[in-house]
Design a protein around this motif. Structure first.
Motif, mmCIF file in Angstrom:
data_model
loop_
_atom_site.group_PDB
_atom_site.id
_atom_site.type_symbol
_atom_site.label_atom_id
_atom_site.label_comp_id
_atom_site.label_asym_id
_atom_site.label_seq_id
_atom_site.Cartn_x
_atom_site.Cartn_y
_atom_site.Cartn_z
ATOM 1 N N UNK A 33 0.839 -1.202 0.000
ATOM 2 C CA UNK A 33 0.000 0.000 0.000
ATOM 3 C C UNK A 33 0.872 1.248 0.000
ATOM 4 N N UNK A 34 1.868 1.274 0.847
ATOM 5 C CA UNK A 34 2.732 2.457 0.947
ATOM 6 C C UNK A 34 3.543 2.677 -0.323
ATOM 7 N N UNK A 35 4.013 1.599 -0.936
ATOM 8 C CA UNK A 35 4.767 1.728 -2.187
ATOM 9 C C UNK A 35 3.882 2.305 -3.287
ATOM 10 N N UNK A 36 2.649 1.837 -3.369
ATOM 11 C CA UNK A 36 1.738 2.314 -4.416
ATOM 12 C C UNK A 36 1.267 3.742 -4.144
ATOM 13 N N UNK A 37 1.046 4.089 -2.893
ATOM 14 C CA UNK A 37 0.707 5.478 -2.567
ATOM 15 C C UNK A 37 1.860 6.411 -2.902
ATOM 16 N N UNK A 83 -7.221 -0.890 -2.703
ATOM 17 C CA UNK A 83 -6.214 0.030 -3.214
ATOM 18 C C UNK A 83 -5.175 -0.698 -4.068
ATOM 19 N N UNK A 84 -4.687 -1.822 -3.595
ATOM 20 C CA UNK A 84 -3.699 -2.576 -4.368
ATOM 21 C C UNK A 84 -4.296 -2.995 -5.711
ATOM 22 N N UNK A 85 -5.529 -3.461 -5.693
ATOM 23 C CA UNK A 85 -6.177 -3.871 -6.938
ATOM 24 C C UNK A 85 -6.406 -2.689 -7.886
#
Length: 117
Positions: A33-37, A83-85
């Protein structure tokens, strides 16, 4: 997957678990989640929209009026797996907003133009 996703072992591990229907380790999901944000904030610079993925993180992104105090006028909030999806293109923005997986407020809260990351 984009090159940004390949750089994050957590994103790859989270996607593999989600697609296989396996439970995710909290640390892996948090890191994904943090990487994608973080990637969203890099690819959509600005401070007009706050994207919240409790309990793991929140970022401000998107061009437009800058928000500095109090409750932001433009907010996107969702759960970590959604969120990841969304961020990786496994879930369409329109489907997530239609089924209530993503809650929006404000006229700039549509971040579909930045997804997938």
């Amino acid at each position: 997957m984009s090159s940004a996703h390949f750089k994050s072992a957590a994103v790859a591990a989270a996607l593999a678990a989600i697609e296989a229907g396996r439970p995710l380790e909290k640390a892996v999901l948090r890191d994904a989640v943090r990487a994608l944000l973080s990637e969203l904030s890099r690819s959509a610079p600005g401070r007009s929209v706050e994207v919240r993925v409790p309990p793991y993180g929140a970022v401000q992104c998107g061009a437009g009026p800058r928000h500095t105090r109090g409750t932001p006028p433009n907010v996107v909030e969702t759960d970590p797996i959604t969120w990841v999806r969304l961020a990786t293109g496994r879930l369409a923005w329109s489907d997530a907003t239609a089924d209530g997986s993503v809650q929006l407020s404000g006229n700039r809260a549509d971040i579909s133009g930045y997804l997938p990351i």
